[in-house]
Design a protein around this motif. Structure first.
Motif, PDB file in Angstrom:
ATOM      1  N   LEU A  55       0.804  -1.222   0.000  1.00 33.25           N
ATOM      2  CA  LEU A  55       0.000   0.000   0.000  1.00 33.25           C
ATOM      3  C   LEU A  55       0.846   1.286   0.000  1.00 33.25           C
ATOM      4  O   LEU A  55       0.313   2.359  -0.290  1.00 33.25           O
ATOM      5  N   LYS A  56       2.135   1.202   0.304  1.00 36.30           N
ATOM      6  CA  LYS A  56       2.951   2.420   0.401  1.00 36.30           C
ATOM      7  C   LYS A  56       3.005   3.216  -0.905  1.00 36.30           C
ATOM      8  O   LYS A  56       2.724   4.417  -0.896  1.00 36.30           O
ATOM      9  N   PRO A  57       3.346   2.624  -2.054  1.00 31.19           N
ATOM     10  CA  PRO A  57       3.331   3.426  -3.286  1.00 31.19           C
ATOM     11  C   PRO A  57       1.927   3.889  -3.654  1.00 31.19           C
ATOM     12  O   PRO A  57       1.732   4.963  -4.223  1.00 31.19           O
ATOM     13  N   PHE A  58       0.948   3.093  -3.298  1.00 32.86           N
ATOM     14  CA  PHE A  58      -0.451   3.470  -3.542  1.00 32.86           C
ATOM     15  C   PHE A  58      -0.810   4.713  -2.733  1.00 32.86           C
ATOM     16  O   PHE A  58      -1.492   5.616  -3.215  1.00 32.86           O
ATOM     17  N   GLY A  59      -0.338   4.780  -1.478  1.00 33.54           N
ATOM     18  CA  GLY A  59      -0.575   5.952  -0.648  1.00 33.54           C
ATOM     19  C   GLY A  59       0.019   7.200  -1.266  1.00 33.54           C
ATOM     20  O   GLY A  59      -0.613   8.271  -1.278  1.00 33.54           O
ATOM     21  N   LEU A  60       1.219   7.100  -1.811  1.00 38.71           N
ATOM     22  CA  LEU A  60       1.849   8.255  -2.472  1.00 38.71           C
ATOM     23  C   LEU A  60       1.021   8.711  -3.673  1.00 38.71           C
ATOM     24  O   LEU A  60       0.812   9.912  -3.867  1.00 38.71           O
ATOM     25  N   ALA A  61       0.549   7.762  -4.461  1.00 37.80           N
ATOM     26  CA  ALA A  61      -0.259   8.118  -5.632  1.00 37.80           C
ATOM     27  C   ALA A  61      -1.576   8.771  -5.220  1.00 37.80           C
ATOM     28  O   ALA A  61      -2.022   9.743  -5.849  1.00 37.80           O
ATOM     29  N   MET A  62      -2.205   8.258  -4.162  1.00 31.81           N
ATOM     30  CA  MET A  62      -3.457   8.870  -3.689  1.00 31.81           C
ATOM     31  C   MET A  62      -3.218  10.277  -3.149  1.00 31.81           C
ATOM     32  O   MET A  62      -4.005  11.195  -3.400  1.00 31.81           O
ATOM     33  N   ALA A  63      -2.143  10.452  -2.385  1.00 34.51           N
ATOM     34  CA  ALA A  63      -1.845  11.775  -1.841  1.00 34.51           C
ATOM     35  C   ALA A  63      -1.598  12.771  -2.970  1.00 34.51           C
ATOM     36  O   ALA A  63      -2.078  13.910  -2.922  1.00 34.51           O
ATOM     37  N   GLN A  64      -0.882  12.347  -4.007  1.00 32.67           N
ATOM     38  CA  GLN A  64      -0.636  13.243  -5.139  1.00 32.67           C
ATOM     39  C   GLN A  64      -1.931  13.562  -5.869  1.00 32.67           C
ATOM     40  O   GLN A  64      -2.158  14.693  -6.296  1.00 32.67           O
ATOM     41  N   ARG A  65      -2.804  12.587  -5.992  1.00 39.97           N
ATOM     42  CA  ARG A  65      -4.109  12.799  -6.629  1.00 39.97           C
ATOM     43  C   ARG A  65      -4.883  13.894  -5.891  1.00 39.97           C
ATOM     44  O   ARG A  65      -5.505  14.763  -6.504  1.00 39.97           O
ATOM     45  N   VAL A 100       0.378   3.700   8.110  1.00 39.15           N
ATOM     46  CA  VAL A 100       1.686   4.066   7.566  1.00 39.15           C
ATOM     47  C   VAL A 100       1.583   4.519   6.109  1.00 39.15           C
ATOM     48  O   VAL A 100       2.055   5.604   5.769  1.00 39.15           O
ATOM     49  N   PRO A 101       0.978   3.743   5.204  1.00 42.19           N
ATOM     50  CA  PRO A 101       0.949   4.167   3.804  1.00 42.19           C
ATOM     51  C   PRO A 101       0.229   5.498   3.569  1.00 42.19           C
ATOM     52  O   PRO A 101       0.680   6.314   2.766  1.00 42.19           O
ATOM     53  N   GLY A 102      -0.868   5.734   4.262  1.00 46.98           N
ATOM     54  CA  GLY A 102      -1.598   6.988   4.074  1.00 46.98           C
ATOM     55  C   GLY A 102      -0.925   8.159   4.753  1.00 46.98           C
ATOM     56  O   GLY A 102      -0.760   9.238   4.178  1.00 46.98           O
ATOM     57  N   GLY A 103      -0.503   7.961   5.983  1.00 51.22           N
ATOM     58  CA  GLY A 103       0.086   9.044   6.761  1.00 51.22           C
ATOM     59  C   GLY A 103       1.445   9.479   6.243  1.00 51.22           C
ATOM     60  O   GLY A 103       1.676  10.658   5.980  1.00 51.22           O
ATOM     61  N   TYR A 104       2.346   8.531   6.076  1.00 52.67           N
ATOM     62  CA  TYR A 104       3.696   8.898   5.641  1.00 52.67           C
ATOM     63  C   TYR A 104       3.697   9.426   4.215  1.00 52.67           C
ATOM     64  O   TYR A 104       4.535  10.274   3.862  1.00 52.67           O
ATOM     65  N   ALA A 105       2.786   8.974   3.378  1.00 54.82           N
ATOM     66  CA  ALA A 105       2.703   9.496   2.011  1.00 54.82           C
ATOM     67  C   ALA A 105       2.383  10.986   2.029  1.00 54.82           C
ATOM     68  O   ALA A 105       3.043  11.780   1.345  1.00 54.82           O
ATOM     69  N   MET A 106       1.387  11.382   2.810  1.00 56.44           N
ATOM     70  CA  MET A 106       1.052  12.806   2.867  1.00 56.44           C
ATOM     71  C   MET A 106       2.194  13.602   3.468  1.00 56.44           C
ATOM     72  O   MET A 106       2.555  14.671   2.960  1.00 56.44           O
ATOM     73  N   ARG A 107       2.772  13.098   4.541  1.00 56.66           N
ATOM     74  CA  ARG A 107       3.865  13.825   5.193  1.00 56.66           C
ATOM     75  C   ARG A 107       5.022  14.026   4.219  1.00 56.66           C
ATOM     76  O   ARG A 107       5.618  15.097   4.155  1.00 56.66           O
ATOM     77  N   GLU A 108       5.341  13.006   3.444  1.00 59.17           N
ATOM     78  CA  GLU A 108       6.445  13.111   2.489  1.00 59.17           C
ATOM     79  C   GLU A 108       6.153  14.130   1.390  1.00 59.17           C
ATOM     80  O   GLU A 108       6.978  14.999   1.097  1.00 59.17           O
ATOM     81  N   LEU A 109       4.988  14.046   0.797  1.00 61.52           N
ATOM     82  CA  LEU A 109       4.664  14.938  -0.319  1.00 61.52           C
ATOM     83  C   LEU A 109       4.408  16.374   0.113  1.00 61.52           C
ATOM     84  O   LEU A 109       4.489  17.290  -0.702  1.00 61.52           O
ATOM     85  N   LEU A 110       4.123  16.575   1.390  1.00 61.13           N
ATOM     86  CA  LEU A 110       3.887  17.932   1.894  1.00 61.13           C
ATOM     87  C   LEU A 110       5.137  18.512   2.542  1.00 61.13           C
ATOM     88  O   LEU A 110       5.052  19.385   3.396  1.00 61.13           O
ATOM     89  N   GLY A 111       6.297  18.041   2.138  1.00 58.98           N
ATOM     90  CA  GLY A 111       7.541  18.620   2.618  1.00 58.98           C
ATOM     91  C   GLY A 111       7.973  18.096   3.964  1.00 58.98           C
ATOM     92  O   GLY A 111       8.468  18.856   4.796  1.00 58.98           O
ATOM     93  N   ALA A 113       6.128  16.948   6.502  1.00 55.30           N
ATOM     94  CA  ALA A 113       5.292  17.519   7.561  1.00 55.30           C
ATOM     95  C   ALA A 113       5.609  16.832   8.885  1.00 55.30           C
ATOM     96  O   ALA A 113       5.882  15.641   8.936  1.00 55.30           O
ATOM     97  N   LYS A 114       5.556  17.592   9.954  1.00 56.16           N
ATOM     98  CA  LYS A 114       6.019  17.111  11.264  1.00 56.16           C
ATOM     99  C   LYS A 114       4.943  16.467  12.134  1.00 56.16           C
ATOM    100  O   LYS A 114       5.239  15.618  12.958  1.00 56.16           O
ATOM    101  N   ALA A 115       3.706  16.896  12.026  1.00 52.23           N
ATOM    102  CA  ALA A 115       2.662  16.415  12.941  1.00 52.23           C
ATOM    103  C   ALA A 115       2.153  15.037  12.525  1.00 52.23           C
ATOM    104  O   ALA A 115       2.066  14.717  11.338  1.00 52.23           O
ATOM    105  N   ILE A 116       1.811  14.249  13.528  1.00 51.56           N
ATOM    106  CA  ILE A 116       1.189  12.960  13.256  1.00 51.56           C
ATOM    107  C   ILE A 116      -0.124  13.207  12.506  1.00 51.56           C
ATOM    108  O   ILE A 116      -0.807  14.200  12.727  1.00 51.56           O
ATOM    109  N   VAL A 117      -0.444  12.319  11.581  1.00 53.08           N
ATOM    110  CA  VAL A 117      -1.677  12.451  10.813  1.00 53.08           C
ATOM    111  C   VAL A 117      -2.803  11.826  11.629  1.00 53.08           C
ATOM    112  O   VAL A 117      -2.761  10.628  11.921  1.00 53.08           O
ATOM    113  N   PRO A 118      -3.814  12.618  12.017  1.00 57.02           N
ATOM    114  CA  PRO A 118      -4.911  12.033  12.795  1.00 57.02           C
ATOM    115  C   PRO A 118      -5.670  11.016  11.950  1.00 57.02           C
ATOM    116  O   PRO A 118      -5.698  11.108  10.721  1.00 57.02           O
TER     117      PRO A 118
END
Length: 193
Positions: A55-65, A100-111, A113-118
């Motif tokens: 799911l990790k690469p899928f999370g990155l693709a969804m976050a970019q979408r 992990v796949p959803g949270g870390y994907a957003m954090r990575e693509l948003l520079g 990001a430091k806060a935990i993703v709720p």
């Protein structure tokens, strides 16, 4: 195991005001949902984490979408959250695969990001909806970003499916007047302040 997607749903709200004066720019609140097969539905499986890796690469693709749906500028995003709705043939732990796949994907693509993703998750029937919590991307204590977005897919999840959800915003609540740490005062050192 592979990620088998039945459908995507993307929504964008453009909020012009909440009864008071309009802000300089509308607040955008968006979500992207993916309805996927749950490879563990209907049975107990001890080892789930290999699917998390899928799911990790899928999370990155969804976050970019979702970034693209909100205008394509990752620097404009300041709030986020994630959720999973597990079809009735699955178990709540299957929803945790998205942490992990959803949270870390957003954090990575948003520079980075430091806060935990709720996050939220639940088991639900077809058409179930879930409130996705939202906080600031770099400081969990920014009260003006405390919010939620209700998300659901009308024909999902079927019993053997998962609905994976990401939410992003371009700002905090319009007309925030609750005090506390302001977004413009965030230090972004520890994910809290």
């Amino acid at each position: 195991m592979s990620v088998d997607v039945r459908k995507y749903q993307t929504t964008v709200e453009e909020i012009l005001h909440e009864g008071g004066p309009p802000p300089a720019a509308p607040l955008l609140v968006g979500s992207v949902s993916a309805v996927i097969d749950n490879p563990f539905a209907g049975r107990y499986v001890e080892e789930l984490q290999p699917f998390m890796e899928e799911l990790k690469p899928f999370g990155l693709a969804m976050a970019q979408r979702l970034i693209d749906a909100l205008g394509g500028d990752a620097a404009a995003i300041s709030g986020y959250g994630k959720a999973t709705i597990v079809g009735a043939g699955g178990e709540l732990e299957h929803g945790a695969l998205w942490h992990v796949p959803g949270g870390y994907a957003m954090r990575e693509l948003l520079g980075d990001a430091k806060a935990i993703v709720p996050s939220s998750k639940k088991v639900g029937a077809v058409g179930a909806r879930i409130d996705v919590p939202i906080t600031h991307i770099n400081a969990a204590y920014v009260r003006g970003h405390f919010s939620a977005l209700e998300v659901g897919v009308p024909d999902g999840p079927r019993p053997d499916e998962l609905v994976l959800i990401l939410v992003m915003t371009t700002g905090g609540r319009i007309h925030d007047r609750m005090g506390g740490l302001r977004a413009e005062d965030v230090k972004g050192e520890d994910g809290l302040r």
